[in-house]
Design an enzyme around this catalytic site. Structure first.
Site, PDB file in Angstrom:
ATOM      1  CB  CYS A  79      -0.980  -0.021   1.175  1.00 27.90           C
ATOM      2  SG  CYS A  79      -2.349   1.154   0.998  1.00 27.90           S
ATOM      3  CG  HIS A 167      -3.800  -3.401   3.266  1.00 32.54           C
ATOM      4  ND1 HIS A 167      -2.787  -2.952   4.077  1.00 32.54           N
ATOM      5  CD2 HIS A 167      -4.382  -2.299   2.730  1.00 32.54           C
ATOM      6  CE1 HIS A 167      -2.759  -1.628   4.048  1.00 32.54           C
ATOM      7  NE2 HIS A 167      -3.718  -1.206   3.243  1.00 32.54           N
ATOM      8  CD  GLU A 169      -1.651  -5.921   5.673  1.00 29.58           C
ATOM      9  OE1 GLU A 169      -1.712  -4.705   5.910  1.00 29.58           O
ATOM     10  OE2 GLU A 169      -1.276  -6.388   4.576  1.00 29.58           O
ATOM     11  CB  SER A 221      -1.173 -11.315  36.874  1.00 29.30           C
ATOM     12  OG  SER A 221      -1.180 -12.049  35.659  1.00 29.30           O
ATOM     13  N   GLY A 222      -1.716 -14.546  37.689  1.00 31.36           N
ATOM     14  CA  GLY A 222      -2.716 -15.578  37.447  1.00 31.36           C
ATOM     15  C   GLY A 222      -3.076 -15.691  35.985  1.00 31.36           C
ATOM     16  N   GLY A 223      -2.584 -14.760  35.159  1.00 32.61           N
ATOM     17  CA  GLY A 223      -2.891 -14.753  33.743  1.00 32.61           C
ATOM     18  C   GLY A 223      -1.920 -15.583  32.930  1.00 32.61           C
ATOM     19  CB  VAL A 224      -2.068 -16.554  29.339  1.00 29.32           C
ATOM     20  CG1 VAL A 224      -1.198 -17.343  28.367  1.00 29.32           C
ATOM     21  CG2 VAL A 224      -3.459 -17.175  29.429  1.00 29.32           C
ATOM     22  CG  ASP A 225       0.527 -12.369  28.568  1.00 23.63           C
ATOM     23  OD1 ASP A 225       0.334 -13.285  27.741  1.00 23.63           O
ATOM     24  OD2 ASP A 225      -0.003 -11.252  28.470  1.00 23.63           O
ATOM     25  CB  SER A 226       2.590 -13.317  34.772  1.00 26.60           C
ATOM     26  OG  SER A 226       1.387 -13.867  35.279  1.00 26.60           O
TER      27      SER A 226
END
Length: 509
Positions: A79, A167, A169, A221-226
């Site tokens: 583009c 585009h 993507e 934190s209990g989350g996925v990332d940490s």
């Protein structure tokens, strides 16, 4: 050594999508602002120029230095990138007679070009530009057109330089992924070796070399990332990892105790710290959402620092920073305008004499889950919906009270458990309840009530950049609404949010 692709960002809303599509091909890529490219350009196997909200004809148009790239490294302009290659290399770009936006269909002028290998004639693509390329740049050969755009794709002769006005993507471009694969794999020769297993192996090795025998502190934190970051570090340095899980009083119902049990089962060294009173006292009477975030961020650092001081010899602080946070912090026009505080990116207070280690900083959310799966982590934890760092503080509009928190925890628990019971949880990217700052009239038995209203929110998304509301079954919503009103004292009205992002955001604050 990992082969990699460079994406130069000109500020397009789709730049992250380019990176995601490249990663889906098992190819490692990095996004850098056009005005701050990496020094070692020659270390990249291919370069992609993104789209942009700018016009190449404007005085403030992004103007990258391509002297180390064009004709030397395979290059693809998308583009704005295509228009840039035309405008500044002997072609002509002018405003379109009509805005070229939306679906179009390719007519392949050069069907034998490796760029269009396995791309069907009349393939649907997505256009999004107000300018168009009238004349191709010097030494260019036309590859494809559409019904409205003559110069939809071209190649510079004697160079592996390609350009497209559409585009590839976005999902609307049916063969977009194939086109990217053709350019990166068949033309540029990039190896498809960026896999979760290879990431785990290389990251563990890097962490061992970087951290060695020194102690690392990680705030869970209990989350996925940490959680995934913790497992990577655990595999690399074992008992030298010290995890701290802080209860800010704004978690989901029973979440503090349940998550601690889950972490213990993973073999992690975790200390739970209940700082509910410290957080809620600091937040008393505060209604502004940005102020809430800042108070929570500061209080968390105070609590975390006090606990970190108890761990002798700690040299490192680990964080679950992921790539979208990194990209936003190094945007084309400098750090992005503050939409929400309390991101991981940004470093530490000067008084915390710890060095940062961020093993996930180059991954998107779905890649983080794939890495966790590769390490054999529990599917329920990896499938956990994203939850905001400030917790229920930004799902309670207006000031916070312990009674509002109690009510919202109960409402949220009914909603989330209902989604699981109806086998809907895994079909939703993120769900939660919002406590509204209004009361409404109701009737219970023979009495009129004037009680609180809550909104339910459930969205489908891939990475949170865009999101659509989920069309949950009416019977389900009816059952959940009745259960909330009958079970949660103080709530007499339930509504369902059917806003998409954009224009709305996923959270209400």
């Amino acid at each position: 050594m990992q082969e990699k692709v460079l994406i130069l960002d000109f500020g397009s809303q789709y730049t992250q999508l380019i990176a995601r599509r490249v990663r889906e091909l098992f190819i490692y890529c990095e996004i850098h602002p056009y005005n701050n490219p990496p020094k070692a350009i020659s270390s990249f196997k291919a370069v992609i120029l993104s789209g942009s909200p700018f016009s190449v004809r404007s005085e403030d148009a992004p103007h990258p230095d391509l002297s180390a790239i064009k004709g030397k490294i395979p290059l693809l302009g998308v583009c704005y990138g295509a228009q840039y290659l035309a405008h500044f290399f002997g072609g002509k770009v002018s405003p379109s007679n009509t805005r070229e936006y939306g679906r179009a269909h390719l007519s392949l002028v050069d069907s034998v070009s490796p760029f269009f290998k396995d791309v069907t004639e009349n393939s649907q693509v997505w256009m999004s530009h107000a300018d168009t390329i009238l004349n191709l740049p010097e030494g260019a050969a036309l590859l494809a057109s559409t019904e409205d755009v003559e110069n939809a794709a071209f190649k510079i002769k004697n160079e592996e330089t390609y350009a497209i006005q559409f585009h590839p993507e976005v999902y609307h471009s049916n063969d977009g992924k194939q086109i990217l694969e053709n350019f990166l794999v068949h033309i540029s020769g990039v190896k498809q070796d960026w896999t979760p297993d290879s990431f785990v192996e290389s990251t563990i090795k890097e962490l061992k070399e970087k951290v060695g025998e020194e102690k690392v502190i990680l705030g869970l934190s209990g989350g996925v990332d940490s959680s995934v970051a913790a497992m990577l570090l655990h595999k690399a340095i074992g008992a030298h990892l010290n995890c701290i899980f802080v209860n800010n009083g704004l978690l989901r119902k029973n979440e503090f105790d349940e998550v601690l049990v889950q972490y213990a089962g993973m073999g992690l060294n975790v200390k739970g710290v209940d700082a509910t009173d410290q957080f809620l006292d600091a937040l008393e009477g505060v209604s502004d959402p940005e102020t809430k975030r800042k108070i929570i961020g500061k209080t968390f650092i105070d609590v975390f620092d006090a606990e970190a001081q108890k761990i002798e010899g700690a040299k490192w602080l680990a964080q679950g920073t992921i790539y979208p946070d990194v990209i936003e912090s190094i945007s084309v026009n400098g750090p992005s305008a503050t939409i929400k505080s309390h991101h991981n990116v940004g470093g530490l207070p000067d008084y915390m004499k710890l060095e940062l280690v961020e093993p996930l900083r180059m991954l998107f959310k779905d890649e983080v889950r794939s890495v966790g799966k590769s390490m054999g982590m529990d599917a329920e934890l990896l499938g956990r919906h994203p939850f905001p760092g400030p917790g229920l503080a930004i799902r309670i509009l207006g000031d916070l009270t312990r009674d509002k928190i109690r009510m919202l925890q109960e409402v949220d628990a009914i909603f989330i458990q209902g989604l699981k019971a109806w086998n809907l949880y895994e079909k939703v990217w993120q769900a939660g309840a919002i406590f509204l700052p209004v009361s409404s009239v109701g009737v219970m038995g023979d009495e009129r009530t004037y009680e609180s209203c809550v909104a339910l929110r459930a969205v489908q998304s891939t990475d949170g950049m865009t999101a659509d509301w989920v069309d949950l079954p009416y019977k389900f919503l009816q059952k959940i609404s009745n259960e909330i009103i009958n079970s949660v004292k103080g709530v007499n009205r339930v509504v369902y949010d059917i806003s998409s992002k954009p224009p709305a955001t996923i959270e209400w604050e």
